[in-house]
Design an enzyme around this catalytic site. Structure first.
Site, PDB file in Angstrom:
ATOM      1  N   ASP A   1      -5.558  -7.643 -14.549  1.00 27.07           N
ATOM      2  CA  ASP A   1      -6.166  -8.968 -14.488  1.00 27.07           C
ATOM      3  C   ASP A   1      -5.652  -9.878 -15.603  1.00 27.07           C
ATOM      4  OD1 ASP A   1      -7.805  -9.175 -12.204  1.00 27.07           O
ATOM      5  OD2 ASP A   1      -9.175  -7.713 -13.082  1.00 27.07           O
TER       6      ASP A   1
ATOM      7  N   CYS B   1      -6.091  -0.094 -20.115  1.00 24.98           N
ATOM      8  CA  CYS B   1      -6.433   0.674 -18.912  1.00 24.98           C
ATOM      9  C   CYS B   1      -5.842   0.075 -17.647  1.00 24.98           C
ATOM     10  CB  CYS B   1      -7.940   0.842 -18.791  1.00 24.98           C
ATOM     11  SG  CYS B   1      -8.817  -0.717 -18.572  1.00 24.98           S
TER      12      CYS B   1
ATOM     13  N   HIS C   1       0.812  -1.223   0.000  1.00 21.19           N
ATOM     14  CA  HIS C   1       0.000   0.000   0.000  1.00 21.19           C
ATOM     15  C   HIS C   1       0.838   1.263   0.000  1.00 21.19           C
ATOM     16  CE1 HIS C   1       0.488  -1.301   4.221  1.00 21.19           C
ATOM     17  NE2 HIS C   1       0.800  -0.053   4.386  1.00 21.19           N
TER      18      HIS C   1
ATOM     19  N   GLU D   1      -9.560  -8.808 -20.235  1.00 22.24           N
ATOM     20  CA  GLU D   1      -8.763  -9.088 -19.041  1.00 22.24           C
ATOM     21  C   GLU D   1      -8.781 -10.562 -18.683  1.00 22.24           C
ATOM     22  OE1 GLU D   1     -10.172  -6.672 -15.782  1.00 22.24           O
ATOM     23  OE2 GLU D   1     -12.257  -7.005 -16.276  1.00 22.24           O
TER      24      GLU D   1
HETATM   25  C1  PEP Z   1      -7.356  -4.392 -14.924  1.00 19.13           C
HETATM   26  O1  PEP Z   1      -7.675  -5.523 -14.550  1.00 19.13           O
HETATM   27  O2  PEP Z   1      -6.303  -4.141 -15.535  1.00 19.13           O
HETATM   28  C2  PEP Z   1      -8.242  -3.250 -14.645  1.00 19.13           C
HETATM   29  C3  PEP Z   1      -8.006  -2.071 -15.158  1.00 19.13           C
HETATM   30  O3  PEP Z   1      -9.291  -3.466 -13.808  1.00 19.13           O
HETATM   31  P1  PEP Z   1      -9.154  -3.514 -12.211  1.00 19.13           P
HETATM   32  O4  PEP Z   1      -7.736  -3.150 -11.868  1.00 19.13           O
HETATM   33  O5  PEP Z   1     -10.144  -2.536 -11.674  1.00 19.13           O
HETATM   34  O6  PEP Z   1      -9.488  -4.942 -11.927  1.00 19.13           O
HETATM   35 MG    MG Z   2      -9.712  -5.886 -13.832  1.00 16.74          MG
END
Ligand code: PEP
Ligand code: MG
Length: 679
Positions: A569, A616, A309, A545
């Site tokens: 993910d 993303c 964290h 993902e």
């Molecule tokens: C990801 O899995 O890369 C993503 C952007 O979604 P989260 O991190 O919210 O699972």
């Molecule tokens: Mg994700």
């Protein structure tokens, strides 16, 4: 009365997580449930009581259940313990490792491993792990908390009890906010720490003990403090270091309530009147979020890791940081100047004038780059040879949208709507959601916004959606799967989004899609709601993902309007490495050629069908990944707000043609380290 004798197989015994699962299960039954371990006895409905048993792996415990539902309770408890209390996989893994033990520990060397050369470090240098980029020069300051004076003045039993209840409720509100803040920083395992804090604030035994003291005419604050101290001391004295570490959580939570009880509003941490480099063993989640930005130049912790964290928040706050620097830093006194290099993980003690001058020039160069990037934040990101990449923001709410606009975002590539759902005991109403989506749409002034539908479940449970405990939450009913199981929640969300399309350019994106039927179902639901509302068509896409979606990208591309690759993910599922696993943090690298090949497959398929692809996940802001992602043909990078200007600046110095050659080479590499070496 029913009895059960059973051995705890969890590799680290009944530590916080399995104990919490045990306690939550026990609370579902009316019966009295007691647990015996050696001479010790615990109330199974109290987390603190259970922790103080100090049950280690391989120890036997006896459970006594007495009450109307004792039959059902004992069966459920036996099943839960046999099922590993949420750690089945870990138990199996340890069992296999023990069987095949080679007697040799293999250190994990990964993307964050530092000082890989064999050359010994000079005496005045300490090598830690790069936590957050940037250079800080300043005096060491060991973390100190604001002291609290607890008066023993007693008013009346009812008054003291009221004060206590109010303080606990207020503390819960604060912890819930921190929980949501951690999730907004993408730090689910840190958010889980606050779950444990909430459990501690609900602890029946703890509360009973404090109330008992109030009955004996002690003030609420005094009774609370002495009870917390005594419990924390018991926990800290346990043989097992992991269990003993929970004492810190008790202190953290105890201190929070105490501050409210004695009416201390000021900061929890004391800072001197000049800027410093904070040194600590580790920073608690509460400490980290309350660091005074004007006083802290950077920080260095003895323990922790790059995915802990502290590091995640430091990056979000643009605060240079080193983590896992070892015990030696704790022996340094307050005052001496050090150089903290958050890019290399190197801490230089007693630097010479030359070293300071060199660090300052590096610092200035970095600041200049960031300043220049900031100046041009609103300019587009176009490579030297004219290839444009859209740089958009990952946000969690209206404040994020405002910051994104100031930082030059060209839109929102990922609105994590789960934050609207998390800090509460019932789902947000359609009206509440509508107001947020509308305000974000207005803030973004016509720029596109990708609203990701609710992505919870599994590791991010919601109190108002009762789901069975899962052995593998990351492979369980989460994301779109959960929404399909509870379509009324998705329907309300879609109504709110579609109504808000009047105020801006909203797009809808579904998370965790692994199968074409999920897309058809989700899309049909949107179209149904749209027909009811009579709103205009809206662009819809999916996150890539799950490897199956990437592999089938050509099929999906015929249907969707866009893809956005969630590399966090996608990496976890492709490499089969838990994204929160501390030991695997160095290995779980989105620049692994396997992940890059899946991104490549996605981009190729999308472009063939005339669709576009964004990224993303965190990888989009990784300086070593940017040229490769651009070279693979990714059309949009969606990154945390502070990274927008620098990612744009990085794209502007790239040559698209060279980036393409680099990406091609990366695809034929064998490992993530080879890819990183290429860059
Ligand atoms: C990801 O899995 O890369 C993503 C952007 O979604 P989260 O991190 O919210 O699972
Ligand atoms: Mg994700």
């Amino acid at each position: 009365m029913k009895q059960l004798e059973i051995v705890i197989q969890n590799p680290t015994g009944l530590h916080a997580r399995p104990a919490k699962i045990f306690v939550n299960l026990a609370k579902q039954y009316q019966s009295d449930i007691r647990v015996f371990h050696g001479e010790k006895k615990a109330n199974a409905k109290s987390l603190i009581s259970m922790l103080t048993l100090g049950v280690q792996s391989g120890s036997g415990i006896r459970i006594e259940v007495e009450g109307e539902d004792e039959d059902a309770a004992i069966v459920a408890i036996e099943e839960a313990i046999a099922g590993g209390l949420g750690e089945e996989e870990l138990i199996e893994q340890v069992a296999t490792e023990t069987e095949t033990a080679q007697g040799e520990e293999k250190p994990i060397k990964g993307k964050q491993a530092q000082n890989e050369s064999d050359a010994p470090l000079p005496e005045n240098m300490i090598q830690g792990i790069a936590g957050a980029p940037g250079i800080a020069i300043g005096p060491i300051y060991h973390l100190k908390r604001t002291e609290i004076k607890v008066e023993e003045t007693f008013e009346s039993e009812s008054e003291e009890k009221n004060q206590l209840q109010e303080a606990i409720e207020k503390a819960k509100g604060q912890v819930m906010r921190l929980h949501a803040q951690m999730l907004a920083q993408n730090a689910s395992s840190e958010a889980a720490i606050f779950d444990v804090h909430l459990e501690l604030l609900d602890d029946v035994e703890l509360l009973d003990a404090v109330l008992e003291k109030i009955n004996q005419k002690q003030s609420a604050a005094f009774a609370w403090q002495t009870t917390i101290d005594a419990r924390a001391e018991m926990v800290a004295g346990l043989d097992d270091p992991l269990l003993a570490a929970r004492a810190a959580d008790l202190h953290d939570v105890g201190y929070r309530v105490l501050r409210i009880l004695v009416g201390v509003d000021g900061p929890a941490i004391r800072f001197p009147d000049h800027p410093v480099i904070v040194v600590a063993d580790d920073l608690s989640p509460s400490d980290t979020v309350s660091l005074d930005r004007d006083k802290v130049l950077g920080f260095c912790t003895a323990s922790g890791g790059p995915t802990a964290h502290t590091a995640i928040i430091a990056r979000a706050l643009s605060l240079p940081a080193i983590v896992s620097a070892g015990e030696r830093i704790l022996t340094l006194g307050d005052g001496p100047t050090v150089i903290l290099n958050g890019d290399t993980g190197l801490l230089t003690l007693d630097p010479t004038e030359d070293e300071i001058a060199q660090a300052k020039s590096l610092q200035q160069a970095g600041q200049k780059l960031r300043h220049e990037a900031q100046q041009k934040a609103t300019d587009p990101a176009v490579t030297v040879d004219g290839h444009r990449v859209e740089i958009v923001a990952n946000i969690g709410g209206v404040a994020g949208a405002q910051d994104a606009m100031k930082s030059g975002a060209e839109g929102v590539g990922l609105l994590r709507t789960e934050f609207l759902f998390l800090e509460r005991i019932s789902p947000p109403t359609e009206e509440e959601q509508f107001a947020v989506y509308r305000d974000i749409a207005k803030t973004m002034q016509g720029l596109p916004i990708i609203v990701r539908t609710l992505d919870v479940g599994g590791d991010k449970p919601l109190p108002y959606i009762k789901m069975p405990e899962e052995a593998n939450p990351f492979l369980g009913v989460r994301g779109i799967r959960l929404c399909m199981a509870r379509p009324e929640i998705l329907r309300e969300q879609i109504r709110a989004v579609l109504r808000a399309t009047k105020y801006g350019k909203l797009r809808i994106m579904f998370p965790m899609v692994s199968d074409l039927s999920e897309w058809h179902e989700a899309r049909a639901l949107v179209e149904e709601v749209r027909a009811e509302l009579g709103t205009d068509p809206v662009e819809m896409g999916i996150m890539i993902e799950v490897p199956s979606a990437a592999v089938m990208a050509d099929v999906f591309a015929e249907h969707v309007d866009f893809f956005s690759v969630g590399t966090n993910d996608l990496t976890q599922y492709t490499l089969a490495m838990d994204r929160m696993h501390p030991q695997l943090a160095g290995k779980s690298d989105g620049l692994h050629p396997a992940v890059l090949r899946l991104i490549n497959t996605t981009v190729q398929a999308a472009h063939k069908a005339g669709k576009w692809v964004g990224v993303c996940g965190e990888l989009g802001a990784d300086p070593e990944a940017v040229p490769i992602l651009v070279g693979l043909g990714v059309d949009e990078l969606s990154v945390t707000v502070p990274a927008i200007p620098t990612v744009k600046a990085q794209v502007r110095v790239l040559k698209y043609e060279e980036a393409q050659i680099l990406a091609k080479k990366a695809l034929s590499c064998g490992t993530a380290s080879e890819v990183r070496e290429l860059v």
